[in-house]
Design a protein around this motif. Structure first.
Motif, short mmCIF file in Angstrom:
data_model
loop_
_atom_site.label_atom_id
_atom_site.label_comp_id
_atom_site.label_asym_id
_atom_site.label_seq_id
_atom_site.Cartn_x
_atom_site.Cartn_y
_atom_site.Cartn_z
N TYR A 304 0.80 -1.23 0.00
CA TYR A 304 0.00 0.00 0.00
C TYR A 304 0.83 1.28 0.00
CZ TYR A 304 0.94 0.18 5.02
OH TYR A 304 1.55 0.25 6.24
N ASN A 305 2.07 1.17 0.43
CA ASN A 305 2.85 2.41 0.46
C ASN A 305 3.96 2.45 -0.59
OD1 ASN A 305 4.34 0.51 1.77
ND2 ASN A 305 3.99 1.38 3.80
N ASP A 308 4.64 5.97 -2.21
CA ASP A 308 5.44 6.86 -1.35
C ASP A 308 6.91 6.48 -1.41
OD1 ASP A 308 3.19 8.15 -0.64
OD2 ASP A 308 3.32 7.73 1.51
N ARG A 309 7.16 5.16 -1.38
CA ARG A 309 8.54 4.70 -1.42
C ARG A 309 9.22 5.18 -2.69
NH1 ARG A 309 7.29 4.32 2.28
NH2 ARG A 309 6.74 2.72 3.79
N ASP A 312 9.91 8.81 -2.50
CA ASP A 312 11.01 9.02 -1.55
C ASP A 312 12.36 8.66 -2.15
OD1 ASP A 312 9.87 10.16 0.58
OD2 ASP A 312 9.64 8.36 1.78
N THR A 316 15.12 11.50 -2.14
CA THR A 316 16.18 11.38 -1.14
C THR A 316 17.40 10.64 -1.68
OG1 THR A 316 15.36 9.30 -0.26
CG2 THR A 316 14.47 11.29 0.73
N SER A 317 17.44 10.42 -2.99
CA SER A 317 18.56 9.63 -3.51
C SER A 317 19.84 10.46 -3.50
CB SER A 317 18.27 9.14 -4.92
OG SER A 317 18.82 10.02 -5.85
N LYS A 318 20.93 9.73 -3.58
CA LYS A 318 22.25 10.35 -3.49
C LYS A 318 22.44 11.40 -4.59
CE LYS A 318 26.71 8.57 -2.15
NZ LYS A 318 27.37 7.33 -1.79
N PHE A 415 15.40 15.33 6.39
CA PHE A 415 16.08 14.03 6.23
C PHE A 415 17.34 14.20 5.37
CE2 PHE A 415 16.18 9.91 3.79
CZ PHE A 415 16.55 9.11 4.84
N ASN A 416 17.20 14.90 4.26
CA ASN A 416 18.33 15.08 3.34
C ASN A 416 19.46 15.89 3.96
OD1 ASN A 416 17.07 13.67 1.34
ND2 ASN A 416 16.42 15.44 0.17
N GLU A 535 9.93 11.50 11.81
CA GLU A 535 8.97 10.71 11.05
C GLU A 535 8.79 11.30 9.65
OE1 GLU A 535 5.23 10.10 12.98
OE2 GLU A 535 4.47 8.92 11.31
N LEU A 536 8.81 10.44 8.65
CA LEU A 536 8.54 10.88 7.28
C LEU A 536 7.10 10.48 6.96
CD1 LEU A 536 11.87 9.70 5.59
CD2 LEU A 536 11.36 11.92 6.60
#
Lengths: 716, 76
Positions: A304-305, A308-309, A312, A316-318, A415-416, A535-536
């Motif tokens: 279900y998520n 979002d993944r 994300d 948030t990748s390098k 986060f980043n 929390e994200l």
């Protein structure tokens, strides 16, 4: 005692954690819940108020109070900061805990997130341990539906022994049922059976020993099993609040002391010593949550998520993470710059057209010349400037900013960037408070409460004004357009160039924030970074219509209103200073002449310095004051044209160096009056407020001095 | 047993012990991190730290210092 109502901003609550009622037939309803589950949205929808909302944990740092009616009954609704549990760690969480445990609420609504129910149940069970007068509101059910998360609400209600209402507060779904249920529980129409957490046999039997004694000692209505567990848990801040609530210290009672020692010895034989006691308690609660969750929730789509993944992974990748972030902000600035251009021009033309009519009108009414001049040239013209320069960028930037806030993107930024903050020995959530500072520094300073550690909170507070707030953008944009992008090229290329320059200035501000944070960590505020968890939240589609209305009405007009209130008297002062002559020179020229040597030393001039000083109450009026001062010395200019404006500045000695120094000083100078007052209130210390005032000012002076010295060397 | 921060991305693991104390430990308990909790390692931030974990239905980012105080067994 560290925690007082005043220090936490709970002025609506008296010393015994009670909300003050106006009459006896009012019911007090508390809105509790994990951070970022939509409590503020429920609050706004029920009360019709506009508490600030957004998709990131920690927006509500202060209690908000509102009213609503149901069936002719009056309800006071109190929105408290989000908390994960009653085992609190931060100041705002202590506020929430005390309010839940010792407040005089008639009913507590626990708002939970349907997409993350298991974790949310933790708080539900803990609150149910304190009181049965609870209604559980499972919010965001529309999101859960989209993710194919199926919840059996009846079963959940049966297990918990309290009403469970499914809502989607953003679209008002389920709120009618919620208010009815709250009404029924408050007036005792419905009797909740409640829920008792079962701990392991040893804990149950040992705790029972203490509960028996407390039952005879405590006359107030409070669950003694809960108090027993808390006493055994040795939670100091809870203990303080409990003493305040009871009016005496239980631990001074010999019998209580002996039993507690006794219990501790017994538990130690089972290897449950000190902190492991809390582990035992929490583990039992969490296991029960797991069990309830598995009985009531079915995930029809295990992935279900997934979406979002995927988002994300990109955000948030390098390789793409940080560039996308910068590009998004740059895009935001670009929209603001280009979008504000035309409305600014139209507004300015319109307002100056009115100015002419005003003069005609006042002449017709036979106003004396000097009065017409004061009213029109002094007050009106400054106002017109503030509105035409400030309103368009604000009206565009605020809504865009709010949309970004609503989507859930901000926590990803934190986060980043966390690693950089860790290197500066600061808190990862400081980036969130910085982003709030971009909206308004005073809000950013209040927002620093989301940082638990006092040391890191101070660092974030002291450096917040490095982020140029909304009141300073238009100044930066105007100067960039006049002296850089507008000169070289025109049209779309010009706006892109402006955007790049503005983004670079913000990057400089960010780097300076990190540098000064590190410097503070090594000197005045020594220490190591505290633990950090963030929390994200799931992404949510922002409600565009609502955001537009809310941010324009609430934020833009509010901020503009403040600027206008300050601009009017400032305009008056400037006009008077420019027109009252002593020994052949105006007061204004005395002042600017006095400030000139210092101004020139740092690449500016006396007028600019004075504008910043007069702009202390609101930075929005800095540029208008500069223009007023220059114009007061002679030439009348058509103000709707930035080119004409540049000519005015150049005629008064501005060069590229002046423009650069002006921008630097705009970013790095003392925070505005409101921010200073907020810092004083939040830190409770004049010393830190003075430092927050001096720190950016000194940096600004040093930077400007360097730039002007270098340019003098280059162009000599 | 391994430290959570050493577990590769994409792996699932189960909590065996917490070595943090006081406030940090409270934080972990608050988030539902106790013995036998399942944790999935999701992704790293662009500069490698912190790392995002899937814990009890929520995505939580932890710095390596904090994650290293959670001891886990890799299960998948």
């Amino acid at each position: 005692m560290g925690l007082t109502n005043k220090s936490t901003g709970l002025s609506l609550i008296n010393d015994n954690f009670e909300v003050i009622k106006f009459s006896n037939n009012e019911k007090i309803i508390t809105l509790a819940g994990n951070p970022n589950v939509g409590k503020s949205t429920v609050f706004n929808e029920l009360t019709g108020l506009n508490q600030h909302t957004g998709n990131w944990p920690g927006k509500t740092v202060e209690n908000a109070k509102g009213f609503y009616k149901y069936n002719d009954n009056n309800f006071i609704l109190v929105d408290i900061p989000g908390t994960y549990s009653l085992i609190s760690s931060s100041l705002e969480e202590e506020v929430a805990r005390d309010f839940i445990c010792f407040g005089n609420s008639d009913t507590i609504i626990i708002v939970t997130d349907a997409t993350c129910l298991e974790r949310n149940l933790n708080l539900v069970l803990q609150v149910l341990e304190v009181t049965k007068k609870v209604v559980v509101c499972v919010n965001l059910v529309d999101e859960a539906k989209k993710r194919k998360i199926k919840i059996d609400f009846d079963k959940l209600s049966n297990i918990l022994g309290v009403p469970v209402i499914a809502t989607s507060a953003r679209s008002r779904k389920g709120l009618d049922k919620l208010v009815k249920s709250v009404n029924d529980v408050s007036f005792g129409v419905v009797k909740n059976k409640g829920y008792e957490i079962k701990y392991s046999d040893i804990i149950e039997s040992e705790v029972k020993k203490l509960t028996n004694i407390l039952d005879s000692l405590i006359k107030k209505d409070i669950n003694t099993k809960f108090i027993s567990i808390k006493l055994l848990d040795m939670d100091d801040t809870f203990h303080d609040s409990l003493n305040q609530f009871l009016g005496f210290d239980l631990m001074e009672n010999e019998e209580v002391k002996n039993v507690i020692n006794d219990i501790k010895n017994n538990l130690e034989q089972y290897d449950i010593k000190n902190y492991l006691f809390r582990d035992e308690i929490v583990s039992s609660i969490i296991q029960e949550c797991e069990k309830i969750y598995s009985e009531c929730v079915v995930l029809e789509n295990k992935k279900y998520n997934e979406k979002d993944r995927k988002i994300d992974k990109i955000l948030t990748s390098k390789i793409t993470g940080i560039p996308i972030m910068i590009i998004l902000f740059a895009f935001l600035f670009w929209l603001t710059i280009t979008g504000a251009n035309y409305p600014s021009e139209i507004l300015s033309k319109f307002l100056f057209w009115i100015q002419d009519k005003l003069i005609l009108g006042l002449n017709f009414l036979h106003f004396p010349d000097w009065l017409t001049n004061v009213l029109v040239m002094g007050i009106y013209r400054t106002l017109a400037w503030v509105i035409s320069v400030m309103l368009p960028p604000m009206a565009i930037f605020f809504p865009l900013f709010t949309l970004m806030e609503d989507s859930g993107f901000l926590p990803r930024i934190a986060f980043n960037l966390d690693k950089f903050f860790k290197k500066a020995k600061a808190h990862g959530k400081q980036s969130l408070t910085m982003i709030m500072g971009i909206g308004c520094n005073a809000c950013g300073v209040v927002g620093c409460r989301i940082i638990d550690s006092p040391r890191e909170r101070l660092i974030a507070t002291l450096t917040n004004s490095f982020m140029p707030c909304n009141g300073r953008y238009p100044t930066l944009i105007a100067i960039i357009t006049m002296f850089f992008s507008g000169v070289v090229v025109s049209g779309i290329t010009s706006s892109i160039l402006s955007t790049i320059l503005l983004t670079l200035i913000i990057l400089l501000a960010v780097i300076m924030t990190l540098f000064i944070s590190k410097l503070l960590s090594k000197t005045l505020l020594k220490g190591i970074p505290s633990s950090f968890s963030l929390e994200l939240p799931p992404y949510r589609k922002p409600q565009i219509g609502k955001v537009l209305i809310r941010s324009i009405l609430d934020r833009t007009l509010f901020v503009l209103g403040r600027a206008i209130v300050i601009a009017a008297p400032a305009g008056l002062i400037i006009w008077c200073m420019a027109n009252i002559n002593i020994y052949g020179s105006s007061i204004l020229s005395y002042c600017t002449n006095f400030l000139d040597p210092f101004g020139e030393l740092i690449g500016l001039d006396g007028t600019i310095i004075m504008a910043f000083i007069l702009g202390f109450p609101a930075n929005e009026i800095v540029i208008p004051i500069i223009i007023m001062s220059y114009m007061a010395t002679g030439n009348i200019v058509d103000l709707s044209d930035l080119n004409m404006l540049r000519d005015l500045l150049v005629n008064n000695g501005w060069t590229i160096t002046t423009a650069i120094c002006m921008m630097l000083f705009c970013v790095f100078h003392f925070p505005c009056g409101t921010t200073c007052l907020t810092i004083k209130k939040e830190t409770g210390s004049l010393k830190w407020t003075v430092l927050a005032f001096l720190l950016p000012t000194l940096i600004g002076i040093i930077l400007c001095f360097l730039v002007s010295s270098i340019s003098k060397l280059l162009f000599m | 047993m391994e430290n959570l921060n050493k577990v590769p991305i994409g792996k699932k693991c189960i909590v065996k012990d917490l070595t943090s104390s006081k406030k940090e430990r409270r934080r972990m308990l608050d988030l539902g991190i106790v013995k036998n909790t399942n944790i999935e390692v999701l992704y790293k931030s662009p500069v490698g730290d912190p790392i995002a974990y899937f814990i009890r239905g929520a995505v939580i980012a932890l710095r390596s210092e904090d994650a290293s105080k959670i001891l886990v067994d890799i299960i998948d």
